[in-house]
Design an enzyme around this catalytic site. Structure first.
Site, PDB file in Angstrom:
ATOM      1  N   ALA A   1      16.381 -12.780  11.072  1.00 16.24           N
ATOM      2  CA  ALA A   1      15.005 -13.266  11.186  1.00 16.24           C
ATOM      3  C   ALA A   1      14.486 -13.105  12.606  1.00 16.24           C
ATOM      4  O   ALA A   1      15.228 -13.234  13.580  1.00 16.24           O
ATOM      5  CB  ALA A   1      14.933 -14.739  10.765  1.00 16.24           C
TER       6      ALA A   1
ATOM      7  N   LYS B   1       0.837  -1.188   0.000  1.00  8.64           N
ATOM      8  CA  LYS B   1       0.000   0.000   0.000  1.00  8.64           C
ATOM      9  C   LYS B   1       0.880   1.249   0.000  1.00  8.64           C
ATOM     10  O   LYS B   1       1.788   1.382   0.812  1.00  8.64           O
ATOM     11  CB  LYS B   1      -0.918  -0.034   1.225  1.00  8.64           C
TER      12      LYS B   1
ATOM     13  N   TYR C   1       3.498  -7.535   4.676  1.00 10.41           N
ATOM     14  CA  TYR C   1       2.804  -6.264   4.479  1.00 10.41           C
ATOM     15  C   TYR C   1       3.834  -5.164   4.290  1.00 10.41           C
ATOM     16  O   TYR C   1       4.714  -4.961   5.141  1.00 10.41           O
ATOM     17  CB  TYR C   1       1.915  -5.927   5.681  1.00 10.41           C
TER      18      TYR C   1
ATOM     19  N   HIS D   1       6.272 -14.028   0.335  1.00 11.21           N
ATOM     20  CA  HIS D   1       5.349 -14.762   1.192  1.00 11.21           C
ATOM     21  C   HIS D   1       4.830 -13.906   2.345  1.00 11.21           C
ATOM     22  O   HIS D   1       5.618 -13.374   3.135  1.00 11.21           O
ATOM     23  CB  HIS D   1       6.021 -15.995   1.825  1.00 11.21           C
TER      24      HIS D   1
ATOM     25  N   ARG E   1      16.175  -9.597  19.216  1.00  9.44           N
ATOM     26  CA  ARG E   1      15.347 -10.699  19.706  1.00  9.44           C
ATOM     27  C   ARG E   1      15.991 -11.268  20.967  1.00  9.44           C
ATOM     28  O   ARG E   1      17.206 -11.217  21.139  1.00  9.44           O
ATOM     29  CB  ARG E   1      15.205 -11.788  18.641  1.00  9.44           C
TER      30      ARG E   1
ATOM     31  N   ASN F   1       3.602   0.702  10.142  1.00  8.54           N
ATOM     32  CA  ASN F   1       3.574   2.094   9.697  1.00  8.54           C
ATOM     33  C   ASN F   1       2.637   2.991  10.495  1.00  8.54           C
ATOM     34  O   ASN F   1       2.739   4.214  10.405  1.00  8.54           O
ATOM     35  CB  ASN F   1       3.197   2.163   8.221  1.00  8.54           C
ATOM     36  N   TYR F   2       1.746   2.431  11.305  1.00  9.54           N
ATOM     37  CA  TYR F   2       0.740   3.237  11.999  1.00  9.54           C
ATOM     38  C   TYR F   2       1.016   3.275  13.497  1.00  9.54           C
ATOM     39  O   TYR F   2       1.114   2.226  14.138  1.00  9.54           O
ATOM     40  CB  TYR F   2      -0.650   2.651  11.734  1.00  9.54           C
TER      41      TYR F   2
ATOM     42  N   ASN G   1      15.646  -8.487  -0.681  1.00  3.81           N
ATOM     43  CA  ASN G   1      14.890  -9.694  -0.345  1.00  3.81           C
ATOM     44  C   ASN G   1      14.125  -9.447   0.950  1.00  3.81           C
ATOM     45  O   ASN G   1      14.717  -9.185   1.996  1.00  3.81           O
ATOM     46  CB  ASN G   1      15.818 -10.892  -0.167  1.00  3.81           C
TER      47      ASN G   1
END
Length: 208
Positions: free
Chosen positions: A175, A103, A118, A115, A192, A138-139, A129
């Site tokens: 990841a 978007k 968003y 895969h 993480r 984004n919000y 990649n």
């Protein structure tokens, strides 16, 4: 007469007479509305929905894909089941795959998001990649914020990019990371916790 193939003459819908280039193919259930332009040798597979959009030469739009108010440059592959909307631009040679939504964004030349991702309010450079399950956050509850990703970036699967944020060219994001600060060039960003295994936990739980 103009060299456009139609899979099923009784099962597609095109508003008006949009330009469709020679050698293109329209699959069953394709719907095309508003101001559309389709280039040469474009394959529109079954059940695609396209509105007010441009699709360049030699593109492949796989089944169930939705393209709204956007521009797709030449040699692009989309789908199956991807959603491109609100003034997005997919540049030459890029690929978007299964259940990817984009978007108000740009996906650069030769970049891939294959895969379950968003991409919102983002500018993505060339040869990037984007791993499965990546989200541009984004919000912030009040306004939309931009994400900028440079060229030759690798974004690992399951990454959250909390905008506003810049991931500089030639960098990696590991990841499973939640990235809240800018990533400098040539850096590896990791965000993480370390895994902790609690031995015997399941056995004790079952005894209760």
């Amino acid at each position: 007469k103009r060299g456009v193939g139609v899979e099923n003459a009784g099962n597609f819908c095109i508003e008006g007479l949009p330009p469709i280039g020679r050698g293109s193919f329209i699959g069953s259930g394709v719907v095309m509305r508003g101001d559309c332009r389709i280039g040469r040798n474009v394959a529109l597979y079954p059940n695609c929905f396209i509105a007010n959009s441009r699709i360049g030469d030699n593109c492949v739009i796989l089944p169930g894909s939705v393209i709204l108010d956007s521009q797709i440059e030449r040699n692009v592959q989309l789908g199956p089941y991807c959603h491109v909307r609100l003034g997005s631009l997919v540049r030459e040679g890029a690929k978007m795959g299964n259940f990817v939504e984009m978007k108000k964004s740009v996906l650069g030349r030769g970049s891939k998001a294959m895969h379950l991702s968003y991409i919102g309010d983002a500018t993505v450079g060339s040869k990037v990649n984007i791993g499965a399950g990546t989200i541009t956050c984004n919000y912030d509850g009040k306004k939309k914020n931009p994400t900028i990703i440079g060229d030759n970036v690798f974004i690992g699967s399951g990454t959250e990019l909390v905008a506003p944020i810049t991931v500089s060219s030639d960098s990696y994001v590991g990841a499973g990371s939640t990235i809240t600060e800018d990533v400098p060039r040539y850096a590896l960003a990791l965000a993480r916790q370390r895994q902790k295994n609690i031995a015997g936990w399941v056995t004790r739980k079952r005894k209760k």
